[in-house]
Design a protein around this motif. Structure first.
Motif, PDB file in Angstrom:
ATOM      1  N   VAL A   1       0.739  -1.249  -0.038  1.00  0.00           N
ATOM      2  CA  VAL A   1       0.000   0.029  -0.083  1.00  0.00           C
ATOM      3  C   VAL A   1       0.895   1.482  -0.045  1.00  0.00           C
ATOM      4  O   VAL A   1       0.543   2.343  -0.833  1.00  0.00           O
ATOM      5  CB  VAL A   1      -0.939  -0.139   1.159  1.00  0.00           C
TER       6      VAL A   1
ATOM      7  N   LEU B   1       2.304   1.818  -3.372  1.00  0.00           N
ATOM      8  CA  LEU B   1       1.448   2.443  -4.514  1.00  0.00           C
ATOM      9  C   LEU B   1       0.940   3.881  -4.014  1.00  0.00           C
ATOM     10  O   LEU B   1       0.767   4.831  -4.992  1.00  0.00           O
ATOM     11  CB  LEU B   1      -0.078   1.457  -4.410  1.00  0.00           C
TER      12      LEU B   1
ATOM     13  N   ALA C   1      -5.096   8.161  -3.205  1.00  0.00           N
ATOM     14  CA  ALA C   1      -5.515   7.128  -4.177  1.00  0.00           C
ATOM     15  C   ALA C   1      -5.812   5.657  -3.601  1.00  0.00           C
ATOM     16  O   ALA C   1      -6.442   5.009  -4.294  1.00  0.00           O
ATOM     17  CB  ALA C   1      -4.609   7.100  -5.395  1.00  0.00           C
ATOM     18  N   VAL C   2      -5.137   5.487  -2.505  1.00  0.00           N
ATOM     19  CA  VAL C   2      -5.304   4.001  -2.063  1.00  0.00           C
ATOM     20  C   VAL C   2      -6.177   4.291  -0.806  1.00  0.00           C
ATOM     21  O   VAL C   2      -5.739   4.901   0.015  1.00  0.00           O
ATOM     22  CB  VAL C   2      -4.018   3.452  -1.694  1.00  0.00           C
ATOM     23  N   SER C   3      -7.266   3.580  -0.596  1.00  0.00           N
ATOM     24  CA  SER C   3      -8.219   3.711   0.601  1.00  0.00           C
ATOM     25  C   SER C   3      -8.951   2.485   1.004  1.00  0.00           C
ATOM     26  O   SER C   3      -8.794   1.522   0.247  1.00  0.00           O
ATOM     27  CB  SER C   3      -9.573   4.529  -0.252  1.00  0.00           C
ATOM     28  N   VAL C   4      -9.292   2.635   2.269  1.00  0.00           N
ATOM     29  CA  VAL C   4      -9.773   1.472   2.831  1.00  0.00           C
ATOM     30  C   VAL C   4     -11.280   1.704   3.374  1.00  0.00           C
ATOM     31  O   VAL C   4     -11.524   2.839   3.688  1.00  0.00           O
ATOM     32  CB  VAL C   4      -9.141   0.695   3.913  1.00  0.00           C
ATOM     33  N   PRO C   5     -12.220   0.777   3.243  1.00  0.00           N
ATOM     34  CA  PRO C   5     -13.477   1.047   3.836  1.00  0.00           C
ATOM     35  C   PRO C   5     -13.922   1.046   5.307  1.00  0.00           C
ATOM     36  O   PRO C   5     -13.031   0.459   6.026  1.00  0.00           O
ATOM     37  CB  PRO C   5     -14.470  -0.312   3.170  1.00  0.00           C
TER      38      PRO C   5
ATOM     39  N   LEU D   1     -14.866   5.381   2.167  1.00  0.00           N
ATOM     40  CA  LEU D   1     -13.458   5.090   1.681  1.00  0.00           C
ATOM     41  C   LEU D   1     -12.601   6.161   2.434  1.00  0.00           C
ATOM     42  O   LEU D   1     -12.964   7.338   2.185  1.00  0.00           O
ATOM     43  CB  LEU D   1     -13.406   5.027   0.173  1.00  0.00           C
TER      44      LEU D   1
END
Lengths: 525, 232
Positions: free
Chosen positions: A368, A371, A379-383, A397
């Motif tokens: 992660v 990236l 740009a990189v997300s988690v819920p 997110l």
């Protein structure tokens, strides 16, 4: 040592500002206020405490006990920034300041105590230095004892306004003996001990160290040392090799916290890998910053459990935040160095058989991070779960950068949100929610466009849907579900109504109408 | 053969002491109702699977829930329309999900390549056609790392054949004798009720599927999760 007893506890002074999360918000302590994280109280003002608010309560419970309690969100950055002046003031007394976290700072007293003429004189001096910095916004409690753990408990149990407390050398075990075992702040361990009938620190300290080690392992042994009034980690006399320090040169100089914080995260990751390769974990770290004009700022940070990479990065950010916001340094940062000041053998973490969960999460975190470097941190997300009425609103997110992926994340369970959301369409939810819903036509049996009245009634029976100039027959439908959202806010007020339809081909969709225009909002894909 | 008077076999213990399974032979679990679609009864690591037709994404989510179990991680790339609320309803653990909404085209391959190395499942929906070389490289890396690639667009933009394509279809709905005979969705009528359950036929075809396999299930069932379809 003046007493003949061998002790490993380092004589330590602690300055503790109670209720710091509330103080940092600038709320007078005489007013009821509480700071919440994820709907639970993490700190409250004395006024709120008197009304029955306690740490760990849910928000509704706190509000039911004290209806006019001010609800504040936790802002750790702000807490750290406002605490920095306290640390700076103490810097004038001794160079060995260790900040444990916002609101709590300590330092070893051997040198300063001799210089200022004894423990009592030093403690009085500390209070004298800190009080003007706080400027009446909060209070500071000063305690001096053998070991950080004891000193902290002395500061906690001391009554307000009684002035600094000095526990004589060797008095730690006696002081600790009658205190509740829960002061160890290791809920898993203490719940077992309490069931075994060990409710005080003294009764736990009386057990043999060998038995503790055999039954409770490294964590238990550490707790046992604390309960006996010793330092949690036996000092490791091996000094870390100097090449474990990691450095970054800024060119051009960095004058924004974000820039420094980004680098600090990368440095922390690098340092972590180095330490891991040596089998070490860091419990105290020095963060050194050099500015364009050659000023050097050093701050020591302590953490009881070993510091993880993201914990390291957080501390670097807090410290830089404090510095770059105070007027002292107007020049940019040219160098940032992280030095592992005190390390212990990394023995506490047990990996699973096939490379366990923690290792797994580390690999994910590394990918992660890579990236994020490539795409930007957003740009990189988690819920995470939230309340909401719309088909996709119950999950939002968040940037993965802000979240520790290895930790338990309660907010990812759907049971997390307990409040009912009237007007929500009953599950199942549509699997595809359009980011950019296309506008469509909905017509009734006689060919007129279907409208929804202010009272939530349809003007006709929906018979056809026109999507991209093709018409589909509606075989079955349900609704409408009116949603009148944010009616209290003129700018954000939205009135919508939703309709479920099943088309000829067996596909089901969710349609929404807003200001007379229909959109294809979601598909039950 | 059990000896007379011997204690009954402890099946859990046998499982624990059974010879270990090599990574190459390890299968990702699938919901038991869908096992018949997979020639090995599970997903071999490194496979690529396309989902298409009606209910494609629900199908994918139901499979993820089982395949990831408690410890697996999934990354979803380039599909900002995926509704994770539905994924959670179908049993996917949201604390094992990482989302990259729309990576720029020029780094798309790099992003997916990096994800394959760390995640158990990588779900993709490429915005445009993927080059043959990139596709081959990504597939090779997925096989090497044992990651499963899910093509959320039915592998439309993928230049090579995928191992398995699952296609969902619903019976045509229609009016018969004045009442609606919904072959697809249950619970919704002429302006009343709400969508509850869907009867979905899934066909599995592909170069690794063996013969064409199909099954009919309720997805979602009345309880919101995958349920068996019982002929009325």
């Amino acid at each position: 040592m003046t007493t003949g007893r061998r002790t490993t506890a380092l004589r330590t002074a602690v300055v503790w500002c109670p209720d710091w999360p509330v103080v940092a918000w600038g709320v007078p302590l005489s007013e009821p206020a509480a700071v919440f994280v994820a709907n639970r109280v993490v700190a409250c003002s004395p006024a709120a405490r008197q009304e029955g608010v306690a740490v760990g309560q849910r928000r509704r419970e706190a509000q039911s006990r004290c209806s006019d309690v001010a609800v504040l969100d936790r802002d750790v950055d702000r807490e750290a920034r406002l605490f920095e002046p306290v640390a700076v003031a103490l810097d004038a007394l001794t160079p060995r300041i260790e900040v444990t976290g916002p609101g709590l700072v300590g330092f070893p007293t051997r040198g300063p105590s001799r210089f200022f003429g004894g423990d009592h004189a030093l403690a009085a001096r500390v209070l004298e230095v800190v009080t003007p910095v706080l400027a009446g916004r909060g209070e500071a409690r000063v305690a001096l004892a053998d070991g950080v753990f004891t000193a902290r408990l002395v500061a906690r149990t001391e009554e307000a306004g009684r002035g600094p407390v000095v526990l004589p050398v060797g008095a730690s075990p006696g002081f600790l003996a009658d205190l509740s075992i829960e002061h160890l702040e290791q809920p898993e361990l203490t719940s077992v001990l309490i069931r075994l009938g060990l409710t005080t620190l003294g009764s736990f300290a009386g057990l043999e160290a060998g038995d503790i080690s055999g039954r409770f392992g490294v964590e238990g042994l550490r707790a046992h040392r604390l309960a006996r009034g010793e330092d949690g980690h036996p000092p490791d006399l091996r000094r870390p090799a100097p090449d474990l320090a990691v450095t970054w040169q800024f060119d051009p100089p960095a004058d924004r916290v974000e820039t420094c914080a980004f680098v600090a995260k990368a440095l922390a990751d690098e340092l972590h890998l180095c330490l891991e390769a040596e089998g070490l974990a860091c419990v105290r770290i020095a963060i050194e910053v050099e500015t364009e004009q050659g000023e050097q700022h050093v701050r020591l940070w302590r953490h009881e459990g070993a510091l993880s990479a993201s914990a390291l990065a957080d501390r670097a950010r807090w410290q830089l935040d404090g510095w770059l916001h105070t007027a002292r340094s107007k020049s940019g940062v040219v160098r940032l160095t992280l030095v592992p000041d005190e390390v212990i053998p990394a023995s506490g973490r047990q990996l699973g058989f096939w490379g366990g969960r923690a290792e797994r999460a580390d690999g994910i975190t590394r990918t992660v991070a890579r990236l994020q470097g490539l795409l930007g941190s957003e740009a990189v997300s988690v819920p995470e779960c939230r309340g909401g009425r719309g088909p996709g609103d119950q999950v939002i997110l968040l940037p993965a950068a802000a979240i520790d992926l290895g930790a338990e994340r309660a907010a990812t369970a759907t049971a997390w949100v307990t409040e009912p959301w009237p007007g929500r369409i009953p599950p199942p939810s549509p699997a595809r929610v359009r980011i950019d819903p296309p506008s469509i036509e909905v017509v009734d049996t006689v060919g007129r466009s279907v409208a929804v009245s202010g009272r939530g009634e349809l003007s006709g029976i929906p018979a056809l849907v026109g999507i991209e100039r093709r018409r589909h027959r509606i075989m079955a439908w349900a609704g409408p579900w009116p949603a009148d959202e944010r009616w209290w806010d003129a700018a954000e007020h939205r009135r919508r109504a939703r309709l479920q339809v099943v088309l000829e081909d067996g596909s089901a969709h969710l349609l929404v109408v807003e200001q007379g225009i229909w959109y294809l909002e979601a598909t039950y894909d | 053969m059990a000896l007379p008077g011997a204690p009954p076999l402890d099946l859990a213990l046998i499982e624990q002491i059974a010879p270990l399974t090599l990574t190459g032979e390890r299968l990702l679990a699938v919901p038991s109702l869908l096992e018949s679609l997979f020639i090995w009864g599970g997903i071999p690591p490194g496979w690529s699977i396309g989902v298409a037709g009606n209910g494609a994404w629900s199908m994918a989510m139901a499979i993820w829930a089982e395949a990831l179990g408690a410890e697996g991680w999934i990354a979803i790339v380039g599909a900002p329309d995926v509704n994770l609320v539905t994924a959670a309803e179908l049993g996917v653990r949201l604390d094992r999900v990482v989302v990259i909404e729309t990576p720029p085209t020029k780094v798309w391959t790099t992003v997916v390549g990096a994800l394959i190395e760390a995640f158990d499942i990588v779900a993709i929906a490429p915005g445009g056609p993927v080059g043959l070389r990139d596709a081959r490289r990504l597939s090779a890396r997925a096989r090497e790392q044992g990651a499963v690639l899910f093509h959320l667009d039915g592998a439309r933009s993928w230049p090579t054949a995928v191992d398995l394509t699952l296609t969902g279809s619903t019976q045509k709905a229609g009016w018969q004798g004045g009442s609606w005979q919904g072959g697809s969705w249950q619970g919704v009528g002429d302006g009343h009720g709400h969508l509850r359950a869907r009867c979905l036929r899934i066909d599995a075809v592909g170069r690794r599927a063996g013969r064409t396999r199909s099954t009919t299930v309720l997805l979602p069932g009345p309880d919101g999760v995958l349920a068996p379809f019982v002929e009325p």
